[in-house]
Scaffold this motif. Structure first.
Motif, mmCIF file in Angstrom:
data_model
loop_
_atom_site.group_PDB
_atom_site.id
_atom_site.type_symbol
_atom_site.label_atom_id
_atom_site.label_comp_id
_atom_site.label_asym_id
_atom_site.label_seq_id
_atom_site.Cartn_x
_atom_site.Cartn_y
_atom_site.Cartn_z
ATOM 1 N N THR A 26 -76.262 52.192 -38.660
ATOM 2 C CA THR A 26 -76.822 52.886 -39.479
ATOM 3 C C THR A 26 -77.314 54.344 -39.046
ATOM 4 O O THR A 26 -77.792 54.573 -38.154
ATOM 5 C CB THR A 26 -78.371 52.147 -39.786
ATOM 6 N N VAL A 27 -77.090 55.118 -39.926
ATOM 7 C CA VAL A 27 -77.592 56.464 -39.543
ATOM 8 C C VAL A 27 -78.909 56.826 -40.265
ATOM 9 O O VAL A 27 -79.143 56.852 -41.550
ATOM 10 C CB VAL A 27 -76.287 57.432 -40.350
ATOM 11 N N ILE A 28 -79.584 57.371 -39.367
ATOM 12 C CA ILE A 28 -81.129 57.606 -39.971
ATOM 13 C C ILE A 28 -81.353 58.908 -39.707
ATOM 14 O O ILE A 28 -81.146 59.578 -38.635
ATOM 15 C CB ILE A 28 -82.293 56.651 -39.205
ATOM 16 N N SER A 29 -81.516 59.748 -40.915
ATOM 17 C CA SER A 29 -81.633 61.247 -40.949
ATOM 18 C C SER A 29 -83.177 61.344 -41.327
ATOM 19 O O SER A 29 -83.483 61.609 -42.638
ATOM 20 C CB SER A 29 -80.620 61.860 -41.933
ATOM 21 N N PRO A 30 -84.137 61.801 -40.251
ATOM 22 C CA PRO A 30 -85.245 62.088 -40.607
ATOM 23 C C PRO A 30 -85.370 63.642 -40.943
ATOM 24 O O PRO A 30 -84.927 64.588 -40.404
ATOM 25 C CB PRO A 30 -86.039 61.689 -39.341
ATOM 26 N N TYR A 70 -86.633 48.240 -39.916
ATOM 27 C CA TYR A 70 -86.220 47.812 -41.328
ATOM 28 C C TYR A 70 -84.684 47.589 -41.068
ATOM 29 O O TYR A 70 -84.078 46.542 -41.548
ATOM 30 C CB TYR A 70 -86.488 48.858 -42.329
ATOM 31 N N ALA A 71 -83.989 48.613 -40.652
ATOM 32 C CA ALA A 71 -82.406 48.574 -40.706
ATOM 33 C C ALA A 71 -81.914 47.444 -39.764
ATOM 34 O O ALA A 71 -81.032 46.759 -40.154
ATOM 35 C CB ALA A 71 -81.873 49.649 -40.327
ATOM 36 N N ALA A 72 -82.502 47.302 -38.454
ATOM 37 C CA ALA A 72 -82.245 46.385 -37.514
ATOM 38 C C ALA A 72 -82.603 44.962 -38.019
ATOM 39 O O ALA A 72 -81.846 44.046 -37.290
ATOM 40 C CB ALA A 72 -82.671 46.675 -36.260
ATOM 41 N N THR A 73 -83.447 44.616 -38.935
ATOM 42 C CA THR A 73 -83.937 43.361 -39.255
ATOM 43 C C THR A 73 -83.371 42.845 -40.422
ATOM 44 O O THR A 73 -83.923 41.826 -40.896
ATOM 45 C CB THR A 73 -85.481 43.072 -39.101
ATOM 46 N N ARG A 74 -82.331 43.529 -41.096
ATOM 47 C CA ARG A 74 -81.843 42.974 -42.294
ATOM 48 C C ARG A 74 -80.938 41.799 -41.910
ATOM 49 O O ARG A 74 -80.375 41.634 -40.853
ATOM 50 C CB ARG A 74 -80.902 43.953 -43.107
ATOM 51 N N ALA A 81 -76.186 51.499 -44.531
ATOM 52 C CA ALA A 81 -75.356 52.537 -43.724
ATOM 53 C C ALA A 81 -76.031 53.953 -43.663
ATOM 54 O O ALA A 81 -75.911 54.387 -42.742
ATOM 55 C CB ALA A 81 -74.311 52.699 -44.942
ATOM 56 N N GLU A 82 -77.062 54.105 -44.442
ATOM 57 C CA GLU A 82 -77.747 55.438 -44.219
ATOM 58 C C GLU A 82 -79.075 55.414 -44.873
ATOM 59 O O GLU A 82 -79.220 54.866 -45.673
ATOM 60 C CB GLU A 82 -77.064 56.826 -44.942
ATOM 61 N N ILE A 83 -80.233 56.055 -44.037
ATOM 62 C CA ILE A 83 -81.498 56.123 -44.614
ATOM 63 C C ILE A 83 -81.827 57.849 -44.225
ATOM 64 O O ILE A 83 -81.570 58.196 -43.152
ATOM 65 C CB ILE A 83 -82.509 55.060 -43.671
ATOM 66 N N THR A 84 -82.344 58.420 -45.442
ATOM 67 C CA THR A 84 -82.669 59.628 -45.260
ATOM 68 C C THR A 84 -84.454 59.401 -45.459
ATOM 69 O O THR A 84 -84.685 58.943 -46.631
ATOM 70 C CB THR A 84 -82.075 60.688 -46.363
ATOM 71 N N VAL A 85 -85.189 60.051 -44.791
ATOM 72 C CA VAL A 85 -86.475 59.966 -44.888
ATOM 73 C C VAL A 85 -87.238 61.189 -44.490
ATOM 74 O O VAL A 85 -86.902 61.987 -43.656
ATOM 75 C CB VAL A 85 -86.955 58.700 -43.831
ATOM 76 N N THR A 86 -87.974 61.621 -45.508
ATOM 77 C CA THR A 86 -88.784 62.975 -45.535
ATOM 78 C C THR A 86 -90.200 62.913 -45.839
ATOM 79 O O THR A 86 -90.746 61.852 -46.507
ATOM 80 C CB THR A 86 -88.207 64.134 -46.131
ATOM 81 N N SER A 87 -90.927 63.682 -45.365
ATOM 82 C CA SER A 87 -92.435 63.737 -45.788
ATOM 83 C C SER A 87 -92.288 64.093 -47.468
ATOM 84 O O SER A 87 -91.349 64.669 -47.892
ATOM 85 C CB SER A 87 -92.997 65.012 -45.071
ATOM 86 N N VAL A 88 -93.325 63.720 -47.843
ATOM 87 C CA VAL A 88 -93.421 63.951 -49.517
ATOM 88 C C VAL A 88 -93.578 65.555 -49.792
ATOM 89 O O VAL A 88 -93.253 65.939 -50.769
ATOM 90 C CB VAL A 88 -94.654 63.080 -50.345
#
Length: 106
Positions: A26-30, A70-74, A81-88
């Motif tokens: 999983t690629v996590i892009s914060p 979240y990604a590790a416990t599915r 594959a990817e999660i992009t997370v940003t501030s609102v």
């Protein structure tokens, strides 16, 4: 260096995540995450380090950690594959609204 390592991770992801394997990448892009990195970046200058995050609700390390969990416990049948997370208040690496600073200036 971050862009280079991110690109490497994406390429590694494409090679490792293959049909029929149990490997999940999983690629996590914060977005902007308030951590001690800015203090290191500005050689211990706390005022400059805190100014990076001034004026908006930035992400915290816990927000990124939640995505890792979240990604590790599915279930094993699920690949995130990817999660992009940003501030609102952030729409990309270079686009950040600072509503708390803007409201103080009016």
């Amino acid at each position: 260096m971050r862009a280079t390592s991110s690109t490497s991770v994406v390429l590694l992801d494409k090679r490792l995540t293959q049909v029929g394997t149990n490997i999940r990448v999983t690629v996590i892009s914060p977005g902007a995450v308030q951590t001690e990195f800015s203090l290191v970046r500005f050689n211990g200058d706390a005022e400059r380090a805190t100014s990076v995050y001034k004026g908006y609700n930035n992400l915290l390390a816990q927000d990124v950690a939640d995505n890792v969990v979240y990604a590790a416990t599915r279930p094993s049948r699920v690949q995130i594959a990817e999660i992009t997370v940003t501030s609102v208040h952030q729409s990309g690496a270079k686009y950040t609204a600072r509503p708390f600073l803007e409201s103080q200036q009016q």
